[in-house]
Design a protein around this motif. Structure first.
Motif, PDB file in Angstrom:
ATOM      1  N   PHE A 136       7.148  23.208  10.828  1.00 23.84           N
ATOM      2  CA  PHE A 136       6.416  24.465  10.716  1.00 23.84           C
ATOM      3  C   PHE A 136       5.655  24.525   9.384  1.00 23.84           C
ATOM      4  O   PHE A 136       6.203  24.162   8.332  1.00 23.84           O
ATOM      5  CB  PHE A 136       7.395  25.633  10.805  1.00 23.84           C
ATOM      6  N   VAL A 137       4.415  25.002   9.455  1.00 26.07           N
ATOM      7  CA  VAL A 137       3.608  25.194   8.248  1.00 26.07           C
ATOM      8  C   VAL A 137       3.342  26.680   8.018  1.00 26.07           C
ATOM      9  O   VAL A 137       3.630  27.217   6.951  1.00 26.07           O
ATOM     10  CB  VAL A 137       2.270  24.432   8.354  1.00 26.07           C
ATOM     11  N   ALA A 138       2.768  27.327   9.028  1.00 27.90           N
ATOM     12  CA  ALA A 138       2.411  28.735   8.881  1.00 27.90           C
ATOM     13  C   ALA A 138       2.181  29.338  10.261  1.00 27.90           C
ATOM     14  O   ALA A 138       1.954  28.614  11.232  1.00 27.90           O
ATOM     15  CB  ALA A 138       1.148  28.898   8.030  1.00 27.90           C
ATOM     16  N   ALA A 139       2.249  30.667  10.320  1.00 27.08           N
ATOM     17  CA  ALA A 139       1.973  31.366  11.575  1.00 27.08           C
ATOM     18  C   ALA A 139       1.375  32.723  11.253  1.00 27.08           C
ATOM     19  O   ALA A 139       1.549  33.257  10.146  1.00 27.08           O
ATOM     20  CB  ALA A 139       3.244  31.526  12.417  1.00 27.08           C
ATOM     21  N   ILE A 140       0.687  33.278  12.243  1.00 29.64           N
ATOM     22  CA  ILE A 140       0.054  34.584  12.068  1.00 29.64           C
ATOM     23  C   ILE A 140       0.236  35.379  13.349  1.00 29.64           C
ATOM     24  O   ILE A 140       0.094  34.847  14.454  1.00 29.64           O
ATOM     25  CB  ILE A 140      -1.438  34.421  11.691  1.00 29.64           C
ATOM     26  N   SER A 141       0.564  36.652  13.187  1.00 34.16           N
ATOM     27  CA  SER A 141       0.793  37.516  14.347  1.00 34.16           C
ATOM     28  C   SER A 141      -0.490  37.717  15.145  1.00 34.16           C
ATOM     29  O   SER A 141      -1.601  37.446  14.661  1.00 34.16           O
ATOM     30  CB  SER A 141       1.342  38.867  13.895  1.00 34.16           C
ATOM     31  N   TRP A 142      -0.336  38.227  16.356  1.00 35.51           N
ATOM     32  CA  TRP A 142      -1.475  38.368  17.257  1.00 35.51           C
ATOM     33  C   TRP A 142      -2.583  39.228  16.664  1.00 35.51           C
ATOM     34  O   TRP A 142      -3.770  38.999  16.929  1.00 35.51           O
ATOM     35  CB  TRP A 142      -1.027  38.968  18.596  1.00 35.51           C
ATOM     36  N   ASN A 143      -2.225  40.207  15.845  1.00 35.91           N
ATOM     37  CA  ASN A 143      -3.229  41.113  15.279  1.00 35.91           C
ATOM     38  C   ASN A 143      -3.639  40.717  13.863  1.00 35.91           C
ATOM     39  O   ASN A 143      -4.429  41.415  13.230  1.00 35.91           O
ATOM     40  CB  ASN A 143      -2.714  42.547  15.295  1.00 35.91           C
ATOM     41  N   GLY A 144      -3.095  39.618  13.365  1.00 37.49           N
ATOM     42  CA  GLY A 144      -3.475  39.137  12.042  1.00 37.49           C
ATOM     43  C   GLY A 144      -2.829  39.868  10.877  1.00 37.49           C
ATOM     44  O   GLY A 144      -3.121  39.572   9.720  1.00 37.49           O
ATOM     45  N   ILE A 145      -1.944  40.805  11.172  1.00 38.68           N
ATOM     46  CA  ILE A 145      -1.372  41.624  10.104  1.00 38.68           C
ATOM     47  C   ILE A 145      -0.246  40.907   9.366  1.00 38.68           C
ATOM     48  O   ILE A 145      -0.092  41.032   8.150  1.00 38.68           O
ATOM     49  CB  ILE A 145      -0.879  42.970  10.678  1.00 38.68           C
ATOM     50  N   THR A 146       0.540  40.153  10.102  1.00 37.88           N
ATOM     51  CA  THR A 146       1.714  39.513   9.502  1.00 37.88           C
ATOM     52  C   THR A 146       1.539  37.997   9.488  1.00 37.88           C
ATOM     53  O   THR A 146       1.141  37.407  10.494  1.00 37.88           O
ATOM     54  CB  THR A 146       2.986  39.861  10.292  1.00 37.88           C
ATOM     55  N   THR A 147       1.831  37.395   8.355  1.00 35.95           N
ATOM     56  CA  THR A 147       1.769  35.939   8.240  1.00 35.95           C
ATOM     57  C   THR A 147       3.103  35.406   7.751  1.00 35.95           C
ATOM     58  O   THR A 147       3.891  36.121   7.115  1.00 35.95           O
ATOM     59  CB  THR A 147       0.652  35.485   7.289  1.00 35.95           C
ATOM     60  N   TYR A 148       3.354  34.156   8.061  1.00 38.54           N
ATOM     61  CA  TYR A 148       4.581  33.470   7.697  1.00 38.54           C
ATOM     62  C   TYR A 148       4.188  32.086   7.189  1.00 38.54           C
ATOM     63  O   TYR A 148       3.277  31.463   7.738  1.00 38.54           O
ATOM     64  CB  TYR A 148       5.478  33.311   8.921  1.00 38.54           C
ATOM     65  N   SER A 149       4.881  31.614   6.166  1.00 38.47           N
ATOM     66  CA  SER A 149       4.556  30.303   5.621  1.00 38.47           C
ATOM     67  C   SER A 149       5.827  29.552   5.256  1.00 38.47           C
ATOM     68  O   SER A 149       6.821  30.155   4.843  1.00 38.47           O
ATOM     69  CB  SER A 149       3.698  30.435   4.361  1.00 38.47           C
ATOM     70  N   ALA A 150       5.744  28.244   5.367  1.00 38.84           N
ATOM     71  CA  ALA A 150       6.832  27.412   4.870  1.00 38.84           C
ATOM     72  C   ALA A 150       6.816  27.443   3.342  1.00 38.84           C
ATOM     73  O   ALA A 150       5.755  27.574   2.723  1.00 38.84           O
ATOM     74  CB  ALA A 150       6.655  25.983   5.366  1.00 38.84           C
ATOM     75  N   ASP A 151       7.976  27.305   2.749  1.00 43.19           N
ATOM     76  CA  ASP A 151       8.068  27.344   1.283  1.00 43.19           C
ATOM     77  C   ASP A 151       7.199  26.266   0.636  1.00 43.19           C
ATOM     78  O   ASP A 151       6.635  26.471  -0.433  1.00 43.19           O
ATOM     79  CB  ASP A 151       9.522  27.160   0.841  1.00 43.19           C
ATOM     80  N   SER A 152       7.060  25.139   1.315  1.00 41.28           N
ATOM     81  CA  SER A 152       6.328  24.008   0.743  1.00 41.28           C
ATOM     82  C   SER A 152       4.827  24.271   0.600  1.00 41.28           C
ATOM     83  O   SER A 152       4.156  23.561  -0.137  1.00 41.28           O
ATOM     84  CB  SER A 152       6.559  22.763   1.600  1.00 41.28           C
ATOM     85  N   VAL A 153       4.318  25.272   1.300  1.00 43.77           N
ATOM     86  CA  VAL A 153       2.869  25.522   1.251  1.00 43.77           C
ATOM     87  C   VAL A 153       2.516  26.890   0.686  1.00 43.77           C
ATOM     88  O   VAL A 153       1.335  27.212   0.535  1.00 43.77           O
ATOM     89  CB  VAL A 153       2.222  25.361   2.648  1.00 43.77           C
ATOM     90  N   LYS A 154       3.526  27.696   0.370  1.00 45.65           N
ATOM     91  CA  LYS A 154       3.238  29.027  -0.178  1.00 45.65           C
ATOM     92  C   LYS A 154       2.435  28.921  -1.459  1.00 45.65           C
ATOM     93  O   LYS A 154       2.740  28.105  -2.330  1.00 45.65           O
ATOM     94  CB  LYS A 154       4.546  29.787  -0.410  1.00 45.65           C
ATOM     95  N   GLY A 155       1.399  29.751  -1.533  1.00 43.85           N
ATOM     96  CA  GLY A 155       0.534  29.732  -2.705  1.00 43.85           C
ATOM     97  C   GLY A 155      -0.579  28.707  -2.615  1.00 43.85           C
ATOM     98  O   GLY A 155      -1.494  28.704  -3.447  1.00 43.85           O
ATOM     99  N   ARG A 156      -0.514  27.812  -1.616  1.00 44.97           N
ATOM    100  CA  ARG A 156      -1.553  26.785  -1.462  1.00 44.97           C
ATOM    101  C   ARG A 156      -2.303  26.921  -0.133  1.00 44.97           C
ATOM    102  O   ARG A 156      -3.514  26.718  -0.089  1.00 44.97           O
ATOM    103  CB  ARG A 156      -0.933  25.395  -1.532  1.00 44.97           C
ATOM    104  N   PHE A 157      -1.605  27.243   0.932  1.00 46.17           N
ATOM    105  CA  PHE A 157      -2.205  27.352   2.267  1.00 46.17           C
ATOM    106  C   PHE A 157      -2.266  28.812   2.683  1.00 46.17           C
ATOM    107  O   PHE A 157      -1.336  29.582   2.429  1.00 46.17           O
ATOM    108  CB  PHE A 157      -1.380  26.592   3.310  1.00 46.17           C
ATOM    109  N   THR A 158      -3.364  29.166   3.359  1.00 50.27           N
ATOM    110  CA  THR A 158      -3.529  30.530   3.863  1.00 50.27           C
ATOM    111  C   THR A 158      -3.943  30.478   5.327  1.00 50.27           C
ATOM    112  O   THR A 158      -4.894  29.775   5.676  1.00 50.27           O
ATOM    113  CB  THR A 158      -4.596  31.280   3.063  1.00 50.27           C
TER     114      THR A 158
END
Length: 123
Positions: free
Chosen positions: A47-69
């Motif tokens: 897993f790298v990242a995910a985004i909710s259907w409406n774009g409001i909520t995002t989730y990121s793996a610790d390894s990419v936080k602060g670098r990937f959006t």
């Protein structure tokens, strides 16, 4: 039915940036949470990242936080992964996937997958 096509991969030097796109077809794509996963040779899909259907909520793996959006534009049926400060360990095939319900950090919970795009980061 949802079809996903990734693009934007390539070869970049360490410290550089890439933006991946995931273009979707299908009427109900905007109903799905969309995720990005990476798979390096000989390793499991992660897993790298995910985004909710409406774009409001995002989730990121610790390894990419602060670098990937991660972001999405439902008017274009497209999800993006902006990758900055790339490292050689980010080298992998990147897949986007769509999930309606389930654990979004677990690959086998996803309903639809793209074919992947290669990202190679040189040191």
């Amino acid at each position: 039915q949802v079809q996903l096509v990734e693009s934007g991969g390539g070869l970049v030097q360490a410290g550089g940036s890439l933006r991946l796109s995931c273009a979707a077809s299908g009427r109900f794509f905007s109903d799905y949470t969309t995720g990005w996963f990476q798979q390096a040779p000989g390793k499991e899909r992660e897993f790298v990242a995910a985004i909710s259907w409406n774009g409001i909520t995002t989730y990121s793996a610790d390894s990419v936080k602060g670098r990937f959006t991660i972001s999405r534009d439902n008017t274009k049926n497209t999800v993006y992964l902006q990758m900055n400060s790339l490292k050689p360990e980010d080298t992998a095939v990147y897949y986007c996937a769509a999930i309606r319900v389930g654990n979004l950090r677990v690959p086998y919970e996803y309903d639809y997958w793209g074919q992947g795009t290669q990202v190679t980061v040189s040191s």
